[in-house]
Write a protein that holds these residues in place. Structure first.
Motif, PDB file in Angstrom:
ATOM      1  N   GLU A 129       0.834  -1.195   0.000  1.00  0.00           N
ATOM      2  CA  GLU A 129       0.000   0.000   0.000  1.00  0.00           C
ATOM      3  C   GLU A 129       0.872   1.250   0.000  1.00  0.00           C
ATOM      4  O   GLU A 129       1.989   1.243   0.513  1.00  0.00           O
ATOM      5  N   ASN A 130       0.328   2.326  -0.591  1.00  0.00           N
ATOM      6  CA  ASN A 130       1.046   3.608  -0.637  1.00  0.00           C
ATOM      7  C   ASN A 130       2.485   3.419  -1.140  1.00  0.00           C
ATOM      8  O   ASN A 130       3.446   3.862  -0.518  1.00  0.00           O
ATOM      9  N   ALA A 131       2.588   2.772  -2.293  1.00  0.00           N
ATOM     10  CA  ALA A 131       3.894   2.323  -2.777  1.00  0.00           C
ATOM     11  C   ALA A 131       4.875   3.479  -2.967  1.00  0.00           C
ATOM     12  O   ALA A 131       6.037   3.384  -2.543  1.00  0.00           O
ATOM     13  N   LYS A 208       7.806   5.029 -10.140  1.00  0.00           N
ATOM     14  CA  LYS A 208       8.983   4.590  -9.387  1.00  0.00           C
ATOM     15  C   LYS A 208      10.248   5.076 -10.090  1.00  0.00           C
ATOM     16  O   LYS A 208      10.531   4.704 -11.237  1.00  0.00           O
ATOM     17  N   VAL A 209      11.001   5.905  -9.387  1.00  0.00           N
ATOM     18  CA  VAL A 209      12.213   6.491  -9.934  1.00  0.00           C
ATOM     19  C   VAL A 209      13.204   6.652  -8.789  1.00  0.00           C
ATOM     20  O   VAL A 209      12.836   6.577  -7.619  1.00  0.00           O
ATOM     21  N   LYS A 210      14.467   6.875  -9.134  1.00  0.00           N
ATOM     22  CA  LYS A 210      15.506   6.997  -8.117  1.00  0.00           C
ATOM     23  C   LYS A 210      16.377   8.196  -8.464  1.00  0.00           C
ATOM     24  O   LYS A 210      16.982   8.197  -9.531  1.00  0.00           O
ATOM     25  N   PRO A 211      16.427   9.216  -7.593  1.00  0.00           N
ATOM     26  CA  PRO A 211      15.749   9.353  -6.305  1.00  0.00           C
ATOM     27  C   PRO A 211      14.222   9.355  -6.466  1.00  0.00           C
ATOM     28  O   PRO A 211      13.712   9.648  -7.540  1.00  0.00           O
ATOM     29  N   PRO A 212      13.520   9.063  -5.380  1.00  0.00           N
ATOM     30  CA  PRO A 212      12.059   8.956  -5.469  1.00  0.00           C
ATOM     31  C   PRO A 212      11.381  10.298  -5.682  1.00  0.00           C
ATOM     32  O   PRO A 212      11.947  11.361  -5.428  1.00  0.00           O
ATOM     33  N   LEU A 213      10.140  10.229  -6.163  1.00  0.00           N
ATOM     34  CA  LEU A 213       9.269  11.399  -6.096  1.00  0.00           C
ATOM     35  C   LEU A 213       9.074  11.754  -4.626  1.00  0.00           C
ATOM     36  O   LEU A 213       8.972  10.878  -3.767  1.00  0.00           O
ATOM     37  N   ARG A 214       9.012  13.050  -4.347  1.00  0.00           N
ATOM     38  CA  ARG A 214       8.901  13.523  -2.964  1.00  0.00           C
ATOM     39  C   ARG A 214       7.515  14.067  -2.683  1.00  0.00           C
ATOM     40  O   ARG A 214       6.603  13.957  -3.499  1.00  0.00           O
ATOM     41  N   ARG A 215       7.355  14.683  -1.537  1.00  0.00           N
ATOM     42  CA  ARG A 215       6.058  15.202  -1.107  1.00  0.00           C
ATOM     43  C   ARG A 215       5.815  16.609  -1.645  1.00  0.00           C
ATOM     44  O   ARG A 215       6.757  17.278  -2.104  1.00  0.00           O
ATOM     45  N   PRO A 216       4.559  17.077  -1.604  1.00  0.00           N
ATOM     46  CA  PRO A 216       4.255  18.416  -2.145  1.00  0.00           C
ATOM     47  C   PRO A 216       5.088  19.532  -1.543  1.00  0.00           C
ATOM     48  O   PRO A 216       5.432  20.495  -2.244  1.00  0.00           O
ATOM     49  N   LEU A 243       5.888  -0.471 -20.119  1.00  0.00           N
ATOM     50  CA  LEU A 243       5.092  -0.960 -18.997  1.00  0.00           C
ATOM     51  C   LEU A 243       5.371  -2.431 -18.715  1.00  0.00           C
ATOM     52  O   LEU A 243       5.359  -2.870 -17.566  1.00  0.00           O
ATOM     53  N   GLU A 244       5.633  -3.174 -19.767  1.00  0.00           N
ATOM     54  CA  GLU A 244       5.965  -4.592 -19.565  1.00  0.00           C
ATOM     55  C   GLU A 244       7.252  -4.725 -18.757  1.00  0.00           C
ATOM     56  O   GLU A 244       7.351  -5.577 -17.867  1.00  0.00           O
ATOM     57  N   GLN A 245       8.226  -3.900 -19.050  1.00  0.00           N
ATOM     58  CA  GLN A 245       9.475  -3.941 -18.303  1.00  0.00           C
ATOM     59  C   GLN A 245       9.287  -3.469 -16.864  1.00  0.00           C
ATOM     60  O   GLN A 245       9.945  -3.986 -15.952  1.00  0.00           O
ATOM     61  N   LYS A 246       8.410  -2.501 -16.662  1.00  0.00           N
ATOM     62  CA  LYS A 246       8.164  -2.009 -15.307  1.00  0.00           C
ATOM     63  C   LYS A 246       7.499  -3.080 -14.441  1.00  0.00           C
ATOM     64  O   LYS A 246       7.741  -3.152 -13.233  1.00  0.00           O
ATOM     65  N   GLY A 247       6.645  -3.906 -15.052  1.00  0.00           N
ATOM     66  CA  GLY A 247       6.043  -5.006 -14.322  1.00  0.00           C
ATOM     67  C   GLY A 247       4.758  -4.637 -13.610  1.00  0.00           C
ATOM     68  O   GLY A 247       4.344  -3.466 -13.580  1.00  0.00           O
ATOM     69  N   PRO A 248       4.104  -5.606 -12.981  1.00  0.00           N
ATOM     70  CA  PRO A 248       2.815  -5.370 -12.324  1.00  0.00           C
ATOM     71  C   PRO A 248       2.963  -4.612 -11.011  1.00  0.00           C
ATOM     72  O   PRO A 248       4.034  -4.597 -10.396  1.00  0.00           O
ATOM     73  N   GLU A 249       1.872  -3.997 -10.583  1.00  0.00           N
ATOM     74  CA  GLU A 249       1.879  -3.222  -9.339  1.00  0.00           C
ATOM     75  C   GLU A 249       2.254  -4.082  -8.139  1.00  0.00           C
ATOM     76  O   GLU A 249       2.917  -3.608  -7.208  1.00  0.00           O
ATOM     77  N   GLU A 251       4.420  -6.183  -7.879  1.00  0.00           N
ATOM     78  CA  GLU A 251       5.866  -6.367  -7.804  1.00  0.00           C
ATOM     79  C   GLU A 251       6.586  -5.025  -7.772  1.00  0.00           C
ATOM     80  O   GLU A 251       7.726  -4.905  -8.238  1.00  0.00           O
ATOM     81  N   PHE A 252       5.948  -4.025  -7.206  1.00  0.00           N
ATOM     82  CA  PHE A 252       6.508  -2.670  -7.145  1.00  0.00           C
ATOM     83  C   PHE A 252       7.908  -2.666  -6.537  1.00  0.00           C
ATOM     84  O   PHE A 252       8.814  -1.981  -7.030  1.00  0.00           O
ATOM     85  N   ALA A 253       8.115  -3.411  -5.472  1.00  0.00           N
ATOM     86  CA  ALA A 253       9.383  -3.361  -4.741  1.00  0.00           C
ATOM     87  C   ALA A 253      10.570  -3.756  -5.618  1.00  0.00           C
ATOM     88  O   ALA A 253      11.687  -3.264  -5.419  1.00  0.00           O
ATOM     89  N   SER A 254      10.341  -4.633  -6.598  1.00  0.00           N
ATOM     90  CA  SER A 254      11.437  -5.098  -7.453  1.00  0.00           C
ATOM     91  C   SER A 254      11.403  -4.463  -8.838  1.00  0.00           C
ATOM     92  O   SER A 254      12.236  -4.793  -9.690  1.00  0.00           O
TER      93      SER A 254
END
Length: 373
Positions: A129-131, A208-216, A243-249, A251-254
């Motif tokens: 949740e809240n990935a 999902k990006v690195k560095p991550p998106l931040r807060r408002p 999107l295929e490379q990004k994978g399903p929701e 599996e967000f962590a990987s």
């Protein structure tokens, strides 16, 4: 990119264990006759052997070298680094080699202290949740600030400029501001996704990006940092996954990090969210996407200028033209701005005085070439 008004790209190449000079040669061969824009290359030293090749790479025209400080373990090995990542001693070797090579060369850094980040991430397991907010808290702004400060101390000691790519956080911005105010030679960029998208947006794995998106609140502070001149260059950090490379929701962590292609909408994004919203003047926008970037990359005044003798790269922008961002841009089948209603899409783009794009379509054949430094 050319249809969106971008006439020159700085692309990062040489990811892996092969030689820097070999990768530079391969990148030049791959780009020849295929590029619609002019281009420069940024090399990425990953190993101690790479540090030993920096001088030879500079002799062959390389000037910018990007150090991926934010990786260790399996992630580092995937990119061709030792499992310990780019440690401070290795970074020092690289910066020293850049200094010795001369020719106005400089290091760039992806700033995220990986050992602290991993400790924090391991203490906050992913629940599904809240990935994006989990990702943000796993790689917090303090990690960015720590690496900026450490790298700045090294580059000041050695005597080179430091270029900080994709500054994403309030902590990173505050560190850049402090260092600049105390006389450090630093150039810092940010990206449109850190100004326009946040960890609270319902983007899921797409965001999902690195560095991550931040807060408002980080967004607001970054806009102010741009306005005040602490962040002087705007990059896109394009990684055109599908999107295929990004994978399903699930599996967000990987999932791999990268937001798809956005270079073609850089101008309307900044014109709409920056100029029309009163956050920037038009002159400031031009500086961010053109003049300041050209100076930082060592291609000014050939690029980033309309002076006599410059390349006559010209963008004709219609400030009232409506534009809805499509799902597919460039080599990716998604982007994090799709559906946004923007203004200011370029009507025509000229590359070295020749019409290269009109009304969202390319004109003629690929005519891009490497910009000598």
């Amino acid at each position: 990119a050319i249809v969106g008004g971008v006439t020159t790209l700085s692309t990062t190449t040489a990811l892996g264990e092969g030689g820097l000079v070999k990768y530079l040669h391969g990148a030049r061969e791959a780009a020849h006759g295929q590029a619609w824009t002019d281009y420069t290359f940024t090399l990425s030293p990953m190993t101690r052997a790479h540090m030993g090749e920096i001088g030879a790479a500079v002799d062959r025209g390389a000037r910018a070298f990007k150090f991926f400080l934010g990786y260790k373990g399996e992630e580092a090995v995937y990119f061709g680094m030792p499992s310990s990542g780019i440690t401070l001693d290795l970074f020092y070797e690289g910066v020293s080699a850049i200094k010795a090579a001369g020719q106005a060369s400089y290091p760039m850094i992806h700033a995220e202290e990986p050992y602290l980040s991993d400790a924090i991430k391991n203490g906050t397991p992913f629940t599904g949740e809240n990935a994006l907010e989990w990702w943000n808290t796993s790689y917090p702004g303090i990690s960015e600030a720590i690496d900026i400060f450490k790298a700045a101390m090294v580059t000041r000691h050695v005597g080179t400029t430091l270029y900080v790519v994709h500054t994403s956080s309030t902590e990173g911005l505050e560190t850049v501001r402090y260092l600049k105010q105390t006389g450090f030679d630093i150039i810092a960029e940010t990206c449109p996704h850190y100004l326009i998208r946040s960890s609270l947006d319902p983007l899921g794995v797409r965001g999902k990006v690195k560095p991550p998106l931040r807060r408002p609140e980080d967004q607001r502070n970054l806009w102010e940092g741009v306005r005040q001149g602490w962040l002087t260059v705007l990059g896109t950090d394009t990684v055109p996954y599908t999107l295929e490379q990004k994978g399903p929701e699930a599996e967000f962590a990987s999932a791999p990090v990268g937001l798809g292609s956005s270079t073609a909408v850089l101008f309307p994004l900044m014109f709409t969210e920056g100029v029309r919203e009163g956050r920037l003047s038009l002159e400031q926008m031009v500086g961010l996407v053109s003049t300041n970037a050209a100076r930082a990359l060592g291609v000014y005044p050939r690029k980033g200028s309309l002076d006599i003798g410059s390349d006559a790269d010209i963008v004709v922008l219609d400030p009232d033209a409506d534009y809805k961002v499509p799902e597919h841009i460039g080599g990716s089948d998604f982007n994090v701005y799709s559906g946004m209603a923007l203004r200011g899409f370029p009507k025509m783009t000229f590359l070295r005085g020749q019409l290269a794009a009109r009304d969202g379509s390319v004109v003629g054949s690929p005519n891009g070439q490497e910009v000598p430094k």
